[in-house]
Design a protein around this motif. Structure first.
Motif, mmCIF file in Angstrom:
data_model
loop_
_atom_site.group_PDB
_atom_site.id
_atom_site.type_symbol
_atom_site.label_atom_id
_atom_site.label_comp_id
_atom_site.label_asym_id
_atom_site.label_seq_id
_atom_site.Cartn_x
_atom_site.Cartn_y
_atom_site.Cartn_z
ATOM 1 N N LEU A 13 1.979 1.153 -13.583
ATOM 2 C CA LEU A 13 2.004 1.003 -12.122
ATOM 3 C C LEU A 13 2.443 2.285 -11.418
ATOM 4 N N HIS A 14 2.862 3.283 -12.180
ATOM 5 C CA HIS A 14 3.339 4.522 -11.560
ATOM 6 C C HIS A 14 2.200 5.189 -10.788
ATOM 7 N N GLY A 15 2.442 5.449 -9.519
ATOM 8 C CA GLY A 15 1.451 6.111 -8.679
ATOM 9 C C GLY A 15 0.437 5.168 -8.056
ATOM 10 N N VAL A 16 0.533 3.875 -8.352
ATOM 11 C CA VAL A 16 -0.401 2.899 -7.781
ATOM 12 C C VAL A 16 0.278 2.249 -6.578
ATOM 13 N N LYS A 17 -0.366 2.351 -5.424
ATOM 14 C CA LYS A 17 0.207 1.778 -4.204
ATOM 15 C C LYS A 17 -0.042 0.273 -4.144
ATOM 16 N N LEU A 18 0.884 -0.422 -3.513
ATOM 17 C CA LEU A 18 0.753 -1.872 -3.350
ATOM 18 C C LEU A 18 -0.539 -2.206 -2.597
ATOM 19 N N ASP A 20 -3.358 -0.607 -2.761
ATOM 20 C CA ASP A 20 -4.457 -0.504 -3.726
ATOM 21 C C ASP A 20 -4.489 -1.712 -4.658
ATOM 22 N N ILE A 21 -3.312 -2.172 -5.065
ATOM 23 C CA ILE A 21 -3.232 -3.345 -5.937
ATOM 24 C C ILE A 21 -3.842 -4.560 -5.237
ATOM 25 N N LEU A 22 -3.428 -4.791 -3.986
ATOM 26 C CA LEU A 22 -3.948 -5.940 -3.234
ATOM 27 C C LEU A 22 -5.451 -5.830 -3.000
ATOM 28 N N GLU A 23 -5.910 -4.639 -2.659
ATOM 29 C CA GLU A 23 -7.338 -4.473 -2.413
ATOM 30 C C GLU A 23 -8.138 -4.760 -3.681
ATOM 31 N N GLN A 24 -7.632 -4.312 -4.815
ATOM 32 C CA GLN A 24 -8.354 -4.536 -6.061
ATOM 33 C C GLN A 24 -8.369 -6.013 -6.458
ATOM 34 N N ILE A 25 -7.217 -6.681 -6.347
ATOM 35 C CA ILE A 25 -7.219 -8.093 -6.770
ATOM 36 C C ILE A 25 -7.962 -8.992 -5.784
ATOM 37 N N THR A 26 -8.030 -8.587 -4.499
ATOM 38 C CA THR A 26 -8.792 -9.407 -3.553
ATOM 39 C C THR A 26 -10.294 -9.171 -3.707
ATOM 40 N N GLU A 64 6.436 -8.739 -8.051
ATOM 41 C CA GLU A 64 6.333 -8.678 -9.509
ATOM 42 C C GLU A 64 5.184 -9.542 -10.014
ATOM 43 N N LYS A 65 5.025 -10.717 -9.434
ATOM 44 C CA LYS A 65 3.944 -11.610 -9.859
ATOM 45 C C LYS A 65 2.581 -11.004 -9.535
ATOM 46 N N VAL A 66 2.461 -10.394 -8.367
ATOM 47 C CA VAL A 66 1.206 -9.759 -7.977
ATOM 48 C C VAL A 66 0.915 -8.562 -8.892
ATOM 49 N N GLU A 67 1.949 -7.775 -9.182
ATOM 50 C CA GLU A 67 1.766 -6.630 -10.078
ATOM 51 C C GLU A 67 1.348 -7.098 -11.473
ATOM 52 N N HIS A 68 1.937 -8.192 -11.942
ATOM 53 C CA HIS A 68 1.578 -8.739 -13.255
ATOM 54 C C HIS A 68 0.116 -9.186 -13.270
ATOM 55 N N LEU A 69 -0.320 -9.868 -12.219
ATOM 56 C CA LEU A 69 -1.717 -10.292 -12.130
ATOM 57 C C LEU A 69 -2.645 -9.078 -12.102
ATOM 58 N N TYR A 70 -2.259 -8.056 -11.371
ATOM 59 C CA TYR A 70 -3.049 -6.821 -11.306
ATOM 60 C C TYR A 70 -3.183 -6.196 -12.690
ATOM 61 N N LEU A 71 -2.073 -6.103 -13.415
ATOM 62 C CA LEU A 71 -2.105 -5.513 -14.754
ATOM 63 C C LEU A 71 -3.004 -6.322 -15.682
ATOM 64 N N LYS A 72 -2.914 -7.643 -15.590
ATOM 65 C CA LYS A 72 -3.785 -8.494 -16.414
ATOM 66 C C LYS A 72 -5.239 -8.288 -16.049
ATOM 67 N N SER A 73 -5.520 -8.096 -14.777
ATOM 68 C CA SER A 73 -6.918 -7.964 -14.331
ATOM 69 C C SER A 73 -7.528 -6.614 -14.717
ATOM 70 N N ILE A 74 -6.710 -5.564 -14.839
ATOM 71 C CA ILE A 74 -7.289 -4.268 -15.205
ATOM 72 C C ILE A 74 -7.407 -4.114 -16.725
#
Length: 76
Positions: A13-18, A20-26, A64-74
């Motif tokens: 998650l280092h260098g990844v903005k919140l 960007d995370i939301l845009e990718q999971i949406t 944390e839950k959103v970041e976890h979902l993002y990590l699982k999705s990538i």
């Protein structure tokens, strides 16, 4: 400029903005699917990127839950 990940090679998650995370999971999930996966009102009631960002920045457990979902999705 050095690679952002070189400072923290074990932190995906280092260098990844919140934002960007939301845009990718949406792009991958609908708001309804997100609400099913993570039970938070910002995904249920009038969901927008802006309102979700505001909530997630103030709520560490939800972020944390959103970041976890993002990590699982990538990883897929």
């Amino acid at each position: 400029m050095k690679n952002k990940a070189s400072n923290q090679p074990n932190n995906p998650l280092h260098g990844v903005k919140l934002t960007d995370i939301l845009e990718q999971i949406t792009q991958k999930y609908t708001w309804e699917q997100l609400a099913d996966r993570i039970d938070i009102n910002c995904f249920k009631s009038n969901p927008t990127i802006k309102s979700s960002l505001k909530f997630l920045r103030r709520t560490p457990w939800a972020r944390e839950k959103v970041e976890h979902l993002y990590l699982k999705s990538i990883k897929k």
